[in-house]
Motif scaffolding. Structure first.
Motif, PDB file in Angstrom:
ATOM      1  N   LYS A 174     -24.675   1.775  13.764  1.00  0.00           N
ATOM      2  CA  LYS A 174     -24.563   3.158  13.319  1.00  0.00           C
ATOM      3  C   LYS A 174     -23.198   3.671  13.805  1.00  0.00           C
ATOM      4  CE  LYS A 174     -28.100   5.888  13.907  1.00  0.00           C
ATOM      5  NZ  LYS A 174     -29.080   6.773  14.592  1.00  0.00           N
ATOM      6  N   PHE A 175     -22.354   4.070  12.883  1.00  0.00           N
ATOM      7  CA  PHE A 175     -21.027   4.543  13.258  1.00  0.00           C
ATOM      8  C   PHE A 175     -21.093   5.965  13.792  1.00  0.00           C
ATOM      9  CE2 PHE A 175     -19.840   0.752  11.242  1.00  0.00           C
ATOM     10  CZ  PHE A 175     -18.539   0.463  11.618  1.00  0.00           C
ATOM     11  N   TYR A 176     -20.387   6.195  14.882  1.00  0.00           N
ATOM     12  CA  TYR A 176     -20.399   7.484  15.561  1.00  0.00           C
ATOM     13  C   TYR A 176     -19.915   8.608  14.646  1.00  0.00           C
ATOM     14  CZ  TYR A 176     -19.437  11.036  19.094  1.00  0.00           C
ATOM     15  OH  TYR A 176     -19.419  12.193  19.817  1.00  0.00           O
ATOM     16  N   CYS A 177     -18.907   8.329  13.840  1.00  0.00           N
ATOM     17  CA  CYS A 177     -18.282   9.361  13.019  1.00  0.00           C
ATOM     18  C   CYS A 177     -19.200   9.892  11.921  1.00  0.00           C
ATOM     19  CB  CYS A 177     -16.983   8.844  12.416  1.00  0.00           C
ATOM     20  SG  CYS A 177     -17.101   7.192  11.712  1.00  0.00           S
ATOM     21  N   CYS A 178     -19.975   9.037  11.302  1.00  0.00           N
ATOM     22  CA  CYS A 178     -20.803   9.474  10.164  1.00  0.00           C
ATOM     23  C   CYS A 178     -22.298   9.275  10.398  1.00  0.00           C
ATOM     24  CB  CYS A 178     -20.360   8.762   8.892  1.00  0.00           C
ATOM     25  SG  CYS A 178     -20.411   6.959   8.998  1.00  0.00           S
ATOM     26  N   ALA A 223     -18.449   6.009  25.874  1.00  0.00           N
ATOM     27  CA  ALA A 223     -19.220   5.306  26.907  1.00  0.00           C
ATOM     28  C   ALA A 223     -20.390   6.134  27.429  1.00  0.00           C
ATOM     29  CB  ALA A 223     -18.303   4.898  28.056  1.00  0.00           C
ATOM     30  N   GLU A 224     -20.247   7.430  27.494  1.00  0.00           N
ATOM     31  CA  GLU A 224     -21.343   8.265  28.020  1.00  0.00           C
ATOM     32  C   GLU A 224     -22.533   8.330  27.070  1.00  0.00           C
ATOM     33  OE1 GLU A 224     -18.332  11.131  26.185  1.00  0.00           O
ATOM     34  OE2 GLU A 224     -18.202   9.485  27.598  1.00  0.00           O
ATOM     35  N   MET A 225     -22.404   7.757  25.892  1.00  0.00           N
ATOM     36  CA  MET A 225     -23.508   7.746  24.930  1.00  0.00           C
ATOM     37  C   MET A 225     -24.056   6.338  24.699  1.00  0.00           C
ATOM     38  SD  MET A 225     -22.301  10.612  22.182  1.00  0.00           S
ATOM     39  CE  MET A 225     -23.955  10.847  21.544  1.00  0.00           C
ATOM     40  N   PHE A 226     -23.790   5.425  25.612  1.00  0.00           N
ATOM     41  CA  PHE A 226     -24.236   4.048  25.450  1.00  0.00           C
ATOM     42  C   PHE A 226     -25.748   3.874  25.594  1.00  0.00           C
ATOM     43  CE2 PHE A 226     -20.136   1.369  26.210  1.00  0.00           C
ATOM     44  CZ  PHE A 226     -19.542   1.995  25.133  1.00  0.00           C
ATOM     45  N   VAL A 259     -26.572   0.787  22.976  1.00  0.00           N
ATOM     46  CA  VAL A 259     -25.358   0.007  23.191  1.00  0.00           C
ATOM     47  C   VAL A 259     -25.514  -0.825  24.460  1.00  0.00           C
ATOM     48  CG1 VAL A 259     -22.855   0.098  23.556  1.00  0.00           C
ATOM     49  CG2 VAL A 259     -23.955   1.759  22.045  1.00  0.00           C
ATOM     50  N   ASN A 260     -26.097  -0.241  25.492  1.00  0.00           N
ATOM     51  CA  ASN A 260     -26.308  -0.976  26.750  1.00  0.00           C
ATOM     52  C   ASN A 260     -27.211  -2.186  26.549  1.00  0.00           C
ATOM     53  OD1 ASN A 260     -24.630   0.504  28.479  1.00  0.00           O
ATOM     54  ND2 ASN A 260     -26.186   2.090  28.697  1.00  0.00           N
ATOM     55  N   GLN A 261     -28.263  -2.059  25.768  1.00  0.00           N
ATOM     56  CA  GLN A 261     -29.126  -3.208  25.482  1.00  0.00           C
ATOM     57  C   GLN A 261     -28.356  -4.277  24.711  1.00  0.00           C
ATOM     58  OE1 GLN A 261     -32.208  -0.903  23.457  1.00  0.00           O
ATOM     59  NE2 GLN A 261     -33.705  -1.770  24.885  1.00  0.00           N
ATOM     60  N   TYR A 262     -27.577  -3.837  23.744  1.00  0.00           N
ATOM     61  CA  TYR A 262     -26.823  -4.761  22.907  1.00  0.00           C
ATOM     62  C   TYR A 262     -25.784  -5.533  23.719  1.00  0.00           C
ATOM     63  CZ  TYR A 262     -23.544  -6.360  19.342  1.00  0.00           C
ATOM     64  OH  TYR A 262     -22.715  -7.127  18.564  1.00  0.00           O
ATOM     65  N   LYS A 263     -25.091  -4.841  24.606  1.00  0.00           N
ATOM     66  CA  LYS A 263     -24.020  -5.506  25.356  1.00  0.00           C
ATOM     67  C   LYS A 263     -24.534  -6.372  26.500  1.00  0.00           C
ATOM     68  CE  LYS A 263     -22.608  -2.099  28.799  1.00  0.00           C
ATOM     69  NZ  LYS A 263     -21.506  -1.300  29.288  1.00  0.00           N
ATOM     70  N   SER A 264     -25.803  -6.279  26.809  1.00  0.00           N
ATOM     71  CA  SER A 264     -26.344  -7.034  27.941  1.00  0.00           C
ATOM     72  C   SER A 264     -26.642  -8.493  27.615  1.00  0.00           C
ATOM     73  CB  SER A 264     -27.601  -6.364  28.486  1.00  0.00           C
ATOM     74  OG  SER A 264     -28.648  -6.467  27.554  1.00  0.00           O
ATOM     75  N   TRP A 311     -15.472  -5.312  19.485  1.00  0.00           N
ATOM     76  CA  TRP A 311     -16.104  -4.252  20.278  1.00  0.00           C
ATOM     77  C   TRP A 311     -15.391  -2.916  20.115  1.00  0.00           C
ATOM     78  CZ3 TRP A 311     -20.551  -3.911  23.036  1.00  0.00           C
ATOM     79  CH2 TRP A 311     -20.685  -2.843  23.927  1.00  0.00           C
ATOM     80  N   GLU A 312     -14.056  -2.922  20.235  1.00  0.00           N
ATOM     81  CA  GLU A 312     -13.286  -1.665  20.226  1.00  0.00           C
ATOM     82  C   GLU A 312     -13.324  -0.957  18.875  1.00  0.00           C
ATOM     83  OE1 GLU A 312     -10.698  -4.749  18.566  1.00  0.00           O
ATOM     84  OE2 GLU A 312     -11.939  -4.730  20.347  1.00  0.00           O
ATOM     85  N   LEU A 313     -13.797  -1.622  17.843  1.00  0.00           N
ATOM     86  CA  LEU A 313     -13.939  -0.967  16.535  1.00  0.00           C
ATOM     87  C   LEU A 313     -15.194  -0.102  16.451  1.00  0.00           C
ATOM     88  CD1 LEU A 313     -12.921  -3.983  14.285  1.00  0.00           C
ATOM     89  CD2 LEU A 313     -11.514  -1.991  14.873  1.00  0.00           C
ATOM     90  N   TYR A 314     -16.112  -0.319  17.396  1.00  0.00           N
ATOM     91  CA  TYR A 314     -17.391   0.391  17.383  1.00  0.00           C
ATOM     92  C   TYR A 314     -17.636   1.222  18.634  1.00  0.00           C
ATOM     93  CZ  TYR A 314     -18.197  -3.384  14.022  1.00  0.00           C
ATOM     94  OH  TYR A 314     -18.085  -4.269  12.973  1.00  0.00           O
ATOM     95  N   PHE A 315     -17.193   0.698  19.780  1.00  0.00           N
ATOM     96  CA  PHE A 315     -17.536   1.284  21.081  1.00  0.00           C
ATOM     97  C   PHE A 315     -16.307   1.444  21.968  1.00  0.00           C
ATOM     98  CE2 PHE A 315     -20.883  -1.787  19.777  1.00  0.00           C
ATOM     99  CZ  PHE A 315     -21.837  -0.875  19.352  1.00  0.00           C
ATOM    100  N   GLU A 316     -16.352   2.481  22.779  1.00  0.00           N
ATOM    101  CA  GLU A 316     -15.291   2.700  23.767  1.00  0.00           C
ATOM    102  C   GLU A 316     -15.321   1.573  24.793  1.00  0.00           C
ATOM    103  OE1 GLU A 316     -14.360   6.913  25.192  1.00  0.00           O
ATOM    104  OE2 GLU A 316     -15.467   6.041  26.876  1.00  0.00           O
ATOM    105  N   LYS A 317     -14.167   1.199  25.268  1.00  0.00           N
ATOM    106  CA  LYS A 317     -14.103   0.120  26.287  1.00  0.00           C
ATOM    107  C   LYS A 317     -14.420   0.643  27.661  1.00  0.00           C
ATOM    108  CE  LYS A 317     -11.154  -3.218  24.211  1.00  0.00           C
ATOM    109  NZ  LYS A 317     -10.174  -4.205  24.417  1.00  0.00           N
TER     110      LYS A 317
END
Length: 106
Positions: free
Chosen positions: A30-34, A57-60, A76-81, A100-106
């Motif tokens: 799900k893209f943050y922008c839309c 990052a605060e919305m992970f 996001v936290n579940q996905y990155k784990s 990663w950087e196309l979807y989530f903050e580093k």
């Protein structure tokens, strides 16, 4: 269970698209922008959103990744784990981490 709409060049029920369609390409983000699910960043670009923003990052802890196998929504936290779905144990493409950087903050 609610059916989640996935936009873009989707080619099957497990969220593969014309750009990424290996056996492991079974997530949509799900893209943050839309606030819309797409299988990949190329599908999102083709949609014409024009306001690309990544998840901060605060919305992970928001559910923004969809497993194409079981349709469970992951944070996001579940996905990155790990490299797979914690619900159905389906494997995800580990190469997705290269984008990663196309979807989530580093």
């Amino acid at each position: 269970m609610n059916k989640v709409e996935i936009r873009g060049s989707v080619i099957d029920e497990e969220t593969r698209c014309t750009h990424y369609h290996s056996e492991l390409d079974i997530i949509a983000i799900k893209f943050y922008c839309c606030k819309t699910y797409f299988p990949c960043y190329s599908c999102h670009e083709e949609s014409g959103c024009g306001d690309h923003k990544v998840w901060p990052a605060e919305m992970f802890d928001e559910k923004v990744v969809l497993c194409g196998k079981c349709k469970d929504e992951l944070t996001v936290n579940q996905y990155k784990s790990g490299h797979g779905c914690p619900s159905c144990r389906a494997d995800f493409n580990p190469k997705c981490r290269l984008h990663w950087e196309l979807y989530f903050e580093k």
